[in-house]
Design a protein around this motif. Sequence first.
Motif, mmCIF file in Angstrom:
data_model
loop_
_atom_site.group_PDB
_atom_site.id
_atom_site.type_symbol
_atom_site.label_atom_id
_atom_site.label_comp_id
_atom_site.label_asym_id
_atom_site.label_seq_id
_atom_site.Cartn_x
_atom_site.Cartn_y
_atom_site.Cartn_z
ATOM 1 N N GLU A 105 0.804 -1.226 0.000
ATOM 2 C CA GLU A 105 0.000 0.000 0.000
ATOM 3 C C GLU A 105 0.834 1.273 0.000
ATOM 4 O O GLU A 105 0.312 2.358 -0.254
ATOM 5 N N LEU A 106 2.127 1.163 0.304
ATOM 6 C CA LEU A 106 3.003 2.332 0.283
ATOM 7 C C LEU A 106 3.258 2.741 -1.162
ATOM 8 O O LEU A 106 3.648 1.917 -1.997
ATOM 9 N N ASP A 107 3.044 4.016 -1.472
ATOM 10 C CA ASP A 107 3.227 4.499 -2.833
ATOM 11 C C ASP A 107 4.647 5.010 -3.036
ATOM 12 O O ASP A 107 5.383 4.506 -3.887
ATOM 13 N N GLU A 108 5.041 6.007 -2.243
ATOM 14 C CA GLU A 108 6.386 6.569 -2.372
ATOM 15 C C GLU A 108 7.011 6.763 -0.995
ATOM 16 O O GLU A 108 6.316 7.010 -0.011
ATOM 17 N N PHE A 109 8.332 6.644 -0.972
ATOM 18 C CA PHE A 109 9.098 6.830 0.250
ATOM 19 C C PHE A 109 10.259 7.754 -0.075
ATOM 20 O O PHE A 109 11.059 7.474 -0.976
ATOM 21 N N THR A 110 10.346 8.879 0.642
ATOM 22 C CA THR A 110 11.359 9.890 0.346
ATOM 23 C C THR A 110 12.165 10.211 1.599
ATOM 24 O O THR A 110 11.612 10.354 2.686
ATOM 25 N N ILE A 111 13.486 10.292 1.415
ATOM 26 C CA ILE A 111 14.375 10.801 2.464
ATOM 27 C C ILE A 111 15.118 11.995 1.876
ATOM 28 O O ILE A 111 15.712 11.893 0.796
ATOM 29 N N GLY A 112 15.072 13.114 2.561
ATOM 30 C CA GLY A 112 15.755 14.307 2.080
ATOM 31 C C GLY A 112 16.504 15.005 3.188
ATOM 32 O O GLY A 112 16.010 15.119 4.314
ATOM 33 N N TRP A 113 17.718 15.455 2.863
ATOM 34 C CA TRP A 113 18.552 16.167 3.843
ATOM 35 C C TRP A 113 18.974 17.506 3.256
ATOM 36 O O TRP A 113 19.236 17.629 2.049
ATOM 37 N N SER A 114 19.008 18.512 4.125
ATOM 38 C CA SER A 114 19.421 19.835 3.672
ATOM 39 C C SER A 114 20.158 20.557 4.784
ATOM 40 O O SER A 114 19.860 20.382 5.972
ATOM 41 N N THR A 140 20.147 22.419 10.069
ATOM 42 C CA THR A 140 20.047 21.293 9.151
ATOM 43 C C THR A 140 18.812 20.485 9.498
ATOM 44 O O THR A 140 18.340 20.509 10.644
ATOM 45 N N PHE A 141 18.258 19.800 8.504
ATOM 46 C CA PHE A 141 17.093 18.959 8.780
ATOM 47 C C PHE A 141 17.099 17.736 7.881
ATOM 48 O O PHE A 141 17.699 17.719 6.805
ATOM 49 N N LEU A 142 16.424 16.706 8.368
ATOM 50 C CA LEU A 142 16.233 15.460 7.629
ATOM 51 C C LEU A 142 14.740 15.180 7.572
ATOM 52 O O LEU A 142 14.061 15.180 8.602
ATOM 53 N N ASP A 143 14.229 14.941 6.366
ATOM 54 C CA ASP A 143 12.818 14.632 6.175
ATOM 55 C C ASP A 143 12.641 13.162 5.833
ATOM 56 O O ASP A 143 13.440 12.578 5.080
ATOM 57 N N ILE A 144 11.582 12.572 6.350
ATOM 58 C CA ILE A 144 11.107 11.259 5.921
ATOM 59 C C ILE A 144 9.647 11.448 5.512
ATOM 60 O O ILE A 144 8.829 11.874 6.332
ATOM 61 N N VAL A 145 9.355 11.165 4.260
ATOM 62 C CA VAL A 145 8.005 11.397 3.721
ATOM 63 C C VAL A 145 7.439 10.072 3.231
ATOM 64 O O VAL A 145 8.077 9.361 2.443
ATOM 65 N N LEU A 146 6.241 9.746 3.699
ATOM 66 C CA LEU A 146 5.535 8.543 3.269
ATOM 67 C C LEU A 146 4.239 8.949 2.598
ATOM 68 O O LEU A 146 3.497 9.784 3.131
ATOM 69 N N THR A 147 3.948 8.363 1.442
ATOM 70 C CA THR A 147 2.651 8.558 0.802
ATOM 71 C C THR A 147 2.075 7.192 0.469
ATOM 72 O O THR A 147 2.814 6.245 0.162
ATOM 73 N N ALA A 148 0.763 7.079 0.526
ATOM 74 C CA ALA A 148 0.091 5.795 0.336
ATOM 75 C C ALA A 148 -0.815 5.842 -0.886
ATOM 76 O O ALA A 148 -1.241 6.912 -1.335
ATOM 77 N N LEU A 149 -1.113 4.667 -1.411
ATOM 78 C CA LEU A 149 -2.059 4.571 -2.513
ATOM 79 C C LEU A 149 -3.441 4.986 -2.031
ATOM 80 O O LEU A 149 -3.880 4.615 -0.932
ATOM 81 N N SER A 150 -4.143 5.731 -2.849
ATOM 82 C CA SER A 150 -5.462 6.235 -2.487
ATOM 83 C C SER A 150 -6.423 5.077 -2.229
ATOM 84 O O SER A 150 -6.421 4.069 -2.943
ATOM 85 N N GLY A 151 -7.216 5.214 -1.165
ATOM 86 C CA GLY A 151 -8.235 4.224 -0.858
ATOM 87 C C GLY A 151 -7.760 3.039 -0.058
ATOM 88 O O GLY A 151 -8.553 2.149 0.261
ATOM 89 N N TYR A 170 13.201 16.038 11.184
ATOM 90 C CA TYR A 170 14.130 16.112 12.307
ATOM 91 C C TYR A 170 15.085 17.268 12.019
ATOM 92 O O TYR A 170 15.766 17.270 10.990
ATOM 93 N N GLU A 171 15.124 18.242 12.930
ATOM 94 C CA GLU A 171 15.879 19.469 12.681
ATOM 95 C C GLU A 171 16.828 19.764 13.836
ATOM 96 O O GLU A 171 16.501 19.557 15.008
ATOM 97 N N ALA A 172 18.014 20.233 13.492
ATOM 98 C CA ALA A 172 18.988 20.688 14.490
ATOM 99 C C ALA A 172 19.316 22.146 14.193
ATOM 100 O O ALA A 172 19.706 22.481 13.071
#
Length: 560
Positions: free
Chosen positions: A230-239, A247-258, A535-537
């Motif tokens: 059911e997981l559609d996309e998984f993203t990890i981003g650092w900046s 600095t921060f690290l993102d973890i983004v989860l998106t799921a299939l609709s329905g 997650y941000e520092a």
Amino acid sequence: MLLGSGLGTASAQATEEATDLQTVAAAALSGYDALIGDVRFVGEMAGFPGAADMAEGMLAMATQGRGLAGLGLDTTRPLGVVLQTDGTQFAPLACIPISDIDPMMDMLDTFQLDYDELGEGVVQIDLPDQTLYVKQSGEWTYVAQSADAFDAAPADPLPVLSELVSEYDLGVRAYVQKVPPMYRQVALNALRSGMQQGLERGDEESDEDYEQRVELAESQVDQLSNLIEELDEFTIGWSLDAETESTFLDIVLTALSGTDMAMALDSYGDQPSTFPGFFDGEAAAGLIGTSQSQPELLEKQRPQLESQIEVFRTQIDQAIDEQDEFPGEEDRTKLKAAATDLLDAYEALVFDGRGEAAASLTTNEGEGLAAMGAIYVPTPDKVEAALKNLASVLESKPQFPGMQWDADEHAGVRMHLLSMPLPPEAAAVSPLLGDKIEIALGFAEKAVYFGVGRNAIDQIKTGFDDSRARDGEETPPLEGFISVGQMVEAFLPMADANSKPIMQLVLDAINEQPEGTDHVRLSGTEVESGVRLRYEAESGVLKAAAAAAAAAQAQAAGGF
């Protein structure tokens, strides 16, 4: 070429359809200039202002004075890698912003590397341990492990890479649903195999207990299986932001609709907390969060959740029977009753669907550590009954001072107090805790409150009154933080001789930064079809980390 979340263009989709290749993952770096800027920032913060110049000097040596720009690299544009599949094999494709391949070919000649021009702009490079294929097309140069991978190379990957680097210095995104089913099945089979290996039956384990444990493990694997499906996309981003020095690290989860996962992630939308007064943004640490699960999802999950809770009941009862500290049957009965009440309260909370909590930790000078918090509980009477059973069992212990039942009442909140003197050997922590520990627990309609530290009951009263005054105030779905400066300052007086100099340097580094920039933060926000955890520092934390690293190095070298 990258599809999903608006990443793909019409031409990219057409390319994939024409070649039967699918992009299953992508990684992007914001560009060489941005990377060197980050190195320069980190070097200056860590006390090595020449770090960026050193890195560029090493690159110049490796390229015989040319530098990456001299090899044709556009240092202002992003670069990245996409991972493609034809359904059976994976093929990575690097996208490099080089519009003229000649300088790079000259470099190959300089290092006497073997290569062949295969036609249609494809160059085969023979390295000692592998063969690479390079092709320059338009403003880009592509590198792959096979010449066939260029058939699906995008004419311009910039829109693809820009989607990730618009937010991050480095971003990685996986398109889970484009992973071939055979590979998803391999992952699930590996999980099941690992689960079976860890389910060896205990020597004294009954048939019923073993079956319950197996059922719980299988349900957990099923949950992971559903996650993969059911997981559609998984993203990890650092900046790294040089302007804000954070600095921060993102973890983004998106799921299939329905899907069930989509409903679960939707529970993290903006909902005001009823406990905002227990979250103090100026404290040493804090946490606040709300969620609301959809009834439809809870009903679908009910059989599995009920089965898991029953396994917990059995395991807890067994653990109580096996321990020796409370050998009496009456004490064991009370402990089991307390466990039953707590699990009943947990079960009611799960199927109520609402999750809500708020808490703060303060380190006020002269008052030591103090904490307050509130938790949404549909059946607080169950928790209170468990507390009374536990206290009744502990009363047989000479070191237990006993509870002060109904020690206070405030606006319908009944409060009980535990006041425990600290033993002489705990004198080292007296600056934080004083000469005793106070723990207050409050019970009201659909809520349990707690206060810890000096004036624990007053902590609950203050948080409760502030919450009433701020009723309806907009609060984030999830936010937490730790003030590193306040925590270091609180524990500094109790540090040992080896740790105290490092802690003092850390504190000095934090105090040199603007006030209030010493936090490590966690936040959760809703995104389309999913959720983002960040997650941000802040700058003070980065400075503190640099100071701690330098001090530890100096200490190891005998500098302290």
